[in-house]
Design a protein around this motif. Structure first.
Motif, PDB file in Angstrom:
ATOM      1  N   VAL A 108       1.373  -1.371   0.133  1.00  0.00           N
ATOM      2  CA  VAL A 108      -0.348  -0.057   0.119  1.00  0.00           C
ATOM      3  C   VAL A 108       0.883   1.048  -0.442  1.00  0.00           C
ATOM      4  CG1 VAL A 108      -2.050  -1.162   0.940  1.00  0.00           C
ATOM      5  CG2 VAL A 108      -0.586  -0.248   2.648  1.00  0.00           C
ATOM      6  N   THR A 109       0.322   2.447   0.005  1.00  0.00           N
ATOM      7  CA  THR A 109       0.961   3.371  -0.395  1.00  0.00           C
ATOM      8  C   THR A 109       1.365   3.792   1.053  1.00  0.00           C
ATOM      9  OG1 THR A 109      -0.730   5.222  -0.333  1.00  0.00           O
ATOM     10  CG2 THR A 109       0.536   4.312  -2.309  1.00  0.00           C
ATOM     11  N   PRO A 110       2.620   4.556   1.251  1.00  0.00           N
ATOM     12  CA  PRO A 110       2.959   5.576   3.020  1.00  0.00           C
ATOM     13  C   PRO A 110       1.672   6.447   3.571  1.00  0.00           C
ATOM     14  CG  PRO A 110       4.920   4.964   1.209  1.00  0.00           C
ATOM     15  CD  PRO A 110       3.660   5.032   0.709  1.00  0.00           C
ATOM     16  N   ASN A 111       0.755   7.590   2.391  1.00  0.00           N
ATOM     17  CA  ASN A 111       0.227   8.029   3.046  1.00  0.00           C
ATOM     18  C   ASN A 111      -1.644   7.269   3.647  1.00  0.00           C
ATOM     19  OD1 ASN A 111       1.446  10.240   2.226  1.00  0.00           O
ATOM     20  ND2 ASN A 111       0.938  11.177   0.374  1.00  0.00           N
ATOM     21  N   TYR A 112      -1.287   6.551   2.784  1.00  0.00           N
ATOM     22  CA  TYR A 112      -2.816   5.748   2.831  1.00  0.00           C
ATOM     23  C   TYR A 112      -2.633   4.962   4.021  1.00  0.00           C
ATOM     24  CZ  TYR A 112      -6.014   2.098   2.908  1.00  0.00           C
ATOM     25  OH  TYR A 112      -7.446   1.129   3.025  1.00  0.00           O
ATOM     26  N   LEU A 113      -1.012   4.215   4.224  1.00  0.00           N
ATOM     27  CA  LEU A 113      -1.203   3.351   5.462  1.00  0.00           C
ATOM     28  C   LEU A 113      -1.040   4.925   6.412  1.00  0.00           C
ATOM     29  CD1 LEU A 113      -0.517   0.552   7.177  1.00  0.00           C
ATOM     30  CD2 LEU A 113       1.362   0.853   6.063  1.00  0.00           C
ATOM     31  N   SER A 114      -0.208   5.636   7.058  1.00  0.00           N
ATOM     32  CA  SER A 114      -0.147   6.432   7.257  1.00  0.00           C
ATOM     33  C   SER A 114      -1.625   7.158   8.362  1.00  0.00           C
ATOM     34  CB  SER A 114       0.108   7.646   6.849  1.00  0.00           C
ATOM     35  OG  SER A 114       0.819   8.546   8.057  1.00  0.00           O
ATOM     36  N   SER A 115      -2.249   7.301   7.466  1.00  0.00           N
ATOM     37  CA  SER A 115      -3.761   7.951   7.249  1.00  0.00           C
ATOM     38  C   SER A 115      -4.641   7.031   7.996  1.00  0.00           C
ATOM     39  CB  SER A 115      -3.955   8.746   6.063  1.00  0.00           C
ATOM     40  OG  SER A 115      -3.803   9.265   4.965  1.00  0.00           O
ATOM     41  N   LEU A 116      -4.500   5.550   7.791  1.00  0.00           N
ATOM     42  CA  LEU A 116      -5.242   4.834   7.784  1.00  0.00           C
ATOM     43  C   LEU A 116      -5.309   4.432   9.287  1.00  0.00           C
ATOM     44  CD1 LEU A 116      -7.712   2.476   7.687  1.00  0.00           C
ATOM     45  CD2 LEU A 116      -5.222   0.767   6.362  1.00  0.00           C
ATOM     46  N   PHE A 117      -3.681   4.241   9.828  1.00  0.00           N
ATOM     47  CA  PHE A 117      -3.632   3.711  10.990  1.00  0.00           C
ATOM     48  C   PHE A 117      -3.910   4.894  12.022  1.00  0.00           C
ATOM     49  CE2 PHE A 117      -0.614   3.368  14.390  1.00  0.00           C
ATOM     50  CZ  PHE A 117      -0.143   2.376  14.690  1.00  0.00           C
ATOM     51  N   HIS A 118      -3.824   6.391  11.595  1.00  0.00           N
ATOM     52  CA  HIS A 118      -3.848   7.627  12.406  1.00  0.00           C
ATOM     53  C   HIS A 118      -5.752   7.252  13.228  1.00  0.00           C
ATOM     54  CE1 HIS A 118      -4.070  11.541  13.795  1.00  0.00           C
ATOM     55  NE2 HIS A 118      -4.216  11.070  14.556  1.00  0.00           N
ATOM     56  N   LYS A 119      -6.393   6.771  11.692  1.00  0.00           N
ATOM     57  CA  LYS A 119      -7.702   7.269  11.755  1.00  0.00           C
ATOM     58  C   LYS A 119      -8.100   5.683  12.789  1.00  0.00           C
ATOM     59  CE  LYS A 119     -11.700   6.978   8.582  1.00  0.00           C
ATOM     60  NZ  LYS A 119     -12.339   7.235   7.281  1.00  0.00           N
ATOM     61  N   LYS A 120      -7.813   4.488  12.455  1.00  0.00           N
ATOM     62  CA  LYS A 120      -7.939   3.525  12.563  1.00  0.00           C
ATOM     63  C   LYS A 120      -8.088   3.417  14.406  1.00  0.00           C
ATOM     64  CE  LYS A 120     -10.952   2.036   9.771  1.00  0.00           C
ATOM     65  NZ  LYS A 120     -13.010   1.246   9.417  1.00  0.00           N
ATOM     66  N   GLY A 121      -6.370   3.369  14.392  1.00  0.00           N
ATOM     67  CA  GLY A 121      -5.753   3.169  16.426  1.00  0.00           C
ATOM     68  C   GLY A 121      -5.913   4.547  16.795  1.00  0.00           C
ATOM     69  N   GLY A 122      -6.467   5.705  16.061  1.00  0.00           N
ATOM     70  CA  GLY A 122      -6.469   6.916  17.589  1.00  0.00           C
ATOM     71  C   GLY A 122      -4.760   7.287  17.685  1.00  0.00           C
ATOM     72  N   ILE A 123      -3.968   6.774  16.962  1.00  0.00           N
ATOM     73  CA  ILE A 123      -2.619   7.639  17.042  1.00  0.00           C
ATOM     74  C   ILE A 123      -1.881   7.696  15.863  1.00  0.00           C
ATOM     75  CG2 ILE A 123      -1.607   4.910  17.806  1.00  0.00           C
ATOM     76  CD1 ILE A 123       0.123   6.731  20.277  1.00  0.00           C
ATOM     77  N   THR A 124      -0.584   8.460  16.047  1.00  0.00           N
ATOM     78  CA  THR A 124      -0.296   8.474  14.764  1.00  0.00           C
ATOM     79  C   THR A 124       0.416   7.599  14.720  1.00  0.00           C
ATOM     80  OG1 THR A 124       1.231   9.974  15.516  1.00  0.00           O
ATOM     81  CG2 THR A 124      -0.097  10.786  14.442  1.00  0.00           C
ATOM     82  N   PHE A 125       1.289   6.889  13.310  1.00  0.00           N
ATOM     83  CA  PHE A 125       2.622   6.254  13.752  1.00  0.00           C
ATOM     84  C   PHE A 125       4.101   6.514  14.861  1.00  0.00           C
ATOM     85  CE2 PHE A 125       6.253   4.176  11.996  1.00  0.00           C
ATOM     86  CZ  PHE A 125       6.462   3.332  11.981  1.00  0.00           C
ATOM     87  N   VAL A 126       4.416   7.414  14.080  1.00  0.00           N
ATOM     88  CA  VAL A 126       5.547   8.122  15.184  1.00  0.00           C
ATOM     89  C   VAL A 126       4.963   8.081  16.622  1.00  0.00           C
ATOM     90  CG1 VAL A 126       7.152   9.853  15.300  1.00  0.00           C
ATOM     91  CG2 VAL A 126       6.045   9.663  13.230  1.00  0.00           C
ATOM     92  N   LYS A 127       3.824   8.310  17.471  1.00  0.00           N
ATOM     93  CA  LYS A 127       3.757   8.452  18.761  1.00  0.00           C
ATOM     94  C   LYS A 127       3.475   6.917  19.083  1.00  0.00           C
ATOM     95  CE  LYS A 127       1.539  12.558  18.694  1.00  0.00           C
ATOM     96  NZ  LYS A 127       0.324  13.740  19.346  1.00  0.00           N
ATOM     97  N   TYR A 128       2.626   6.209  18.102  1.00  0.00           N
ATOM     98  CA  TYR A 128       3.167   4.480  18.395  1.00  0.00           C
ATOM     99  C   TYR A 128       4.489   3.896  18.498  1.00  0.00           C
ATOM    100  CZ  TYR A 128       1.630  -0.830  19.116  1.00  0.00           C
ATOM    101  OH  TYR A 128       1.470  -1.708  19.409  1.00  0.00           O
TER     102      TYR A 128
END
Length: 508
Positions: free
Chosen positions: A431-451
Motif C-alpha cells: 500500500v502507499t505510505p500516505n494511505y497507511l499513515s492516514s489509515l493507522f491514525h484513523k483506525k488506531g487513534g494515534i499517529t504511527f510515529v507516536k505509537y
C-alpha cells in the motif's frame, strides 16, 4: 539449587546436609570443603549457587576465602555459618555482600528461612541474566549491536548455542492467535521450571519471519575438572530443553493446529547458530513431507532436500498456502501455474508416506480435499476450485483495514529496535505510505510515529528498571535510538524525568 558446604568440622557438615535434605526446597549438595583453600578450589571448579562458610577454618579463614571465591564465581551467594556473634564479624560479612549470617547451631526454621530467601534471589539473578541474553540475541539477530560475541563478555564468547524454531500451521485463522498464545505461555512456564544456573542462558524470541524461537546457550569454557562438569551440564540442559519442547508441542498439536519444531545442530558461536537458523528457514517448506507434532533436526530436513524437484514443489505449495491465508487471489493463481509445471516433471510417489503428509498439510492449510490417490491433474482442479473461494471469502473493507492496522502494530512490536518507518512497512504491505499513515491514525487513534515512540519508551523503562547496570547509551541503542541525546529528550518528554532520575526514584 546447587550448594557447597565449607566447615572444618565433619559433624557440622553432616548436620547441615541432613537439614538441607529435609527441606521442601530442591537442594543438591555438590561438595564439601574442610578448609578455606579447598573451598576456593571447589568453588572455582563447580560454580555453586550457594556456599555455607564457617569463619574459622584452617589455611584460609572464611572471610578471606569468600573474597577469593567471589573472584572466580561472581554469581555465587554466600552464607556465614559461625559460632562467633561479634558485631565485627557480622559487619565485615555484610560488607563482603554475603547473603546471610547464621549462628551455630542453626535451627531448621532459620535454615529454611535463609534458603527460601536465597532461592528467591537466585531466581531474580537468573531472570536478569536471561533478559540480558535475550537483548544480546535481539541485537545480534537484527544487526543493531556488536556483530562479534567477543565484544559482549567472556560468557558469550565461550558458549555452545542451540535453537529450536517453531513453525505453526492452521486453517483456523480466527483462533491462530489464541492457540499460539497458549503455546507460548506453556512453553515459557516449562522453561522457567527447568533447572538453570549462571553458566546457562535461555530466551524465547519472535523472529522477523514471525516464527517463535527458543534459544539456549551453555558456557563450555575450558578448565580441567570444570571442563568435564560443563560437558556433563551441557548434555543435561540440552536434554532437558529437548524434552520440554517435545512435551509442549505434543500437548498443543491438534488436527487443525500443527506445530513443527526445527532444531539446529548446535554451534560454537552465535554466528554459526545464525547460519544454521537461516538454513532451517530455507528448508522449512520440507516440513510438509514429515509428520507434525515432532522435533526435527537440521539433518532431517537436509536429507529431504537432496531432490531439487521435490524441494521446489514443497516451496511452491507452502507459498500457495501463504497466498491463500492472505486472500491474495492473483498471486495464488500465479503460484498454481508454477505448481502445475512442477507436477508435470515430477513423478508423484503414489502410496508413499511422504505424499500422505503433503495431503494432510495442504488439507489443513486450505481445505483442498487432496488425496494421495488423486492424479496430478485432479490436484490442480481441486486447488483451482479452492482458489476461487478467495473472492467469496474476501472480508469487507472495514475488516481489511482493521487487520492492516493490527499488522502494523505487530510489526512495530517485533522491530521497534530497528530503524523502521511507515514507508518501509507500507512497501511490505503493498500500500502507499500516505494511505497507511492516514489509515493507522484513523483506525488506531494515534499517529504511527507516536505509537513507535510509545513502544520504545515502554521498553526503555523496562530495561532501565530491570537492568540497573546497563548504560543509558546502551538502553537507547537497544530500543532503536543511535543518539543518546535524542533518546534522553524523548524520554523526558514522555515520562517527565530523565532516564537516570527514573532509576533513582525506583531505587528509593
Amino acid at each position: 539449587m546447587n550448594v557447597l558446604l565449607a566447615d572444618d568440622e565433619s559433624l557440622v557438615r553432616s548436620s547441615l546436609r541432613s537439614m538441607l535434605h529435609d527441606l521442601s526446597i530442591p537442594v543438591q549438595v555438590i561438595g564439601e570443603a574442610r578448609n578455606g583453600e579447598e573451598m576456593v578450589e571447589l568453588v572455582r571448579q563447580r560454580q555453586p549457587d550457594l556456599v555455607f562458610v564457617d569463619i574459622r577454618m584452617p589455611r584460609l579463614n572464611g572471610l578471606d576465602a569468600i573474597r577469593r571465591g567471589k573472584a572466580v564465581s561472581p554469581y555465587t551467594q554466600w552464607v556465614i555459618l559461625s559460632g562467633y556473634s561479634e558485631f565485627a564479624y557480622a559487619k565485615e560479612a555484610l560488607e563482603l555482600g554475603t547473603h546471610g549470617y547464621l549462628l551455630k547451631p542453626a535451627s531448621p526454621e532459620e535454615l529454611a528461612q535463609c534458603m527460601s530467601a536465597a532461592v528467591a534471589e537466585h531466581k531474580k539473578t537468573l531472570a536478569a541474566l536471561n533478559l540480558e541474553f535475550e537483548h544480546m540475541l535481539v541485537s545480534l539477530l537484527h544487526g543493531t549491536g556488536p556483530r562479534d560475541e567477543m565484544n559482549l563478555g567472556p560468557f558469550f564468547s565461550h558458549c555452545e548455542y542451540h535453537c529450536v524454531m517453531f513453525v505453526m500451521d492452521s486453517s483456523r485463522n480466527d483462533t491462530d492467535g489464541c492457540r499460539r498464545q497458549a503455546f507460548d505461555s506453556d512453553l515459557q512456564q516449562m522453561m522457567n521450571d527447568l533447572p538453570q544456573g549462571p553458566k546457562s542462558r535461555a530466551a524465547l524470541l519472535t523472529l522477523r519471519e514471525g516464527h517463535l524461537a527458543l534459544i539456549w546457550a551453555r558456557d563450555v569454557s575450558a578448565g580441567s575438572e570444570r571442563d568435564q562438569l560443563c560437558a556433563d551440564g551441557k548434555q543435561v540442559i540440552t536434554s532437558a530443553y529437548e524434552q520440554c519442547v517435545e512435551q509442549c508441542i505434543q500437548r498443543h498439536s491438534t488436527t487443525g493446529f500443527a506445530i513443527y519444531a526445527l532444531q539446529t545442530a548446535g554451534g560454537s558461536s552465535c554466528g554459526i547458530m545464525q547460519q544454521q537458523m537461516a538454513e532451517l528457514q530455507s528448508l522449512a517448506s520440507l516440513r510438509m513431507l514429515l509428520p507434525d507434532g515432532q522435533v526435527y533436526k537440521l539433518t532431517d530436513l537436509q536429507s529431504h532436500a537432496i531432490r531439487p524437484d521435490v524441494r521446489q514443489l514443497a516451496i511452491r505449495l507452502d507459498q500457495l498456502c501463504r497466498h491463500y491465508a492472505a486472500k491474495d487471489y492473483v498471486n495464488y493463481h500465479k503460484e498454481l501455474t508454477q505448481i502445475e509445471q512442477c507436477l508435470t516433471t515430477l513423478h508423484l510417489w503414489h502410496g508413499s508416506l511422504a505424499l500422505d503428509h503433503v495431503c494432510r498439510f495442504m488439507n489443513r492449510a486450505i481445505g483442498a480435499g487432496l488425496s494421495p490417490e488423486h492424479a496430478s491433474a485432479h490436484w490442480i482442479r481441486l486447488l483451482q476450485q479452492r482458489g476461487e473461494n478467495i473472492l467469496a471469502d474476501t472480508p469487507s473493507e472495514n475488516n481489511w483495514q482493521g487487520d492492516l492496522v493490527q499488522r502494523v502494530m505487530a510489526y512495530v512490536d517485533r522491530h521497534y529496535m530497528n530503524d523502521i518507518g511507515i514507508g518501509q512497512i507500507a512497501g511490505e504491505m503493498n500500500v502507499t505510505p500516505n494511505y497507511l499513515s492516514s489509515l493507522f491514525h484513523k483506525k488506531g487513534g494515534i499517529t504511527f510515529v507516536k505509537y513507535l515512540t510509545k513502544t520504545r519508551m515502554l521498553k526503555a523503562k523496562e530495561l532501565l528498571l530491570t537492568r540497573p547496570n546497563l548504560k543509558i547509551q546502551t538502553v537507547a541503542e537497544q530500543v532503536g535510538y543511535h543518539s543518546t541525546r535524542h533518546f534522553t529528550k524523548l524520554f523526558s518528554e514522555y515520562y517527565g524525568c530523565y532516564p537516570s532520575e527514573l532509576r533513582e526514584k525506583h531505587r528509593a
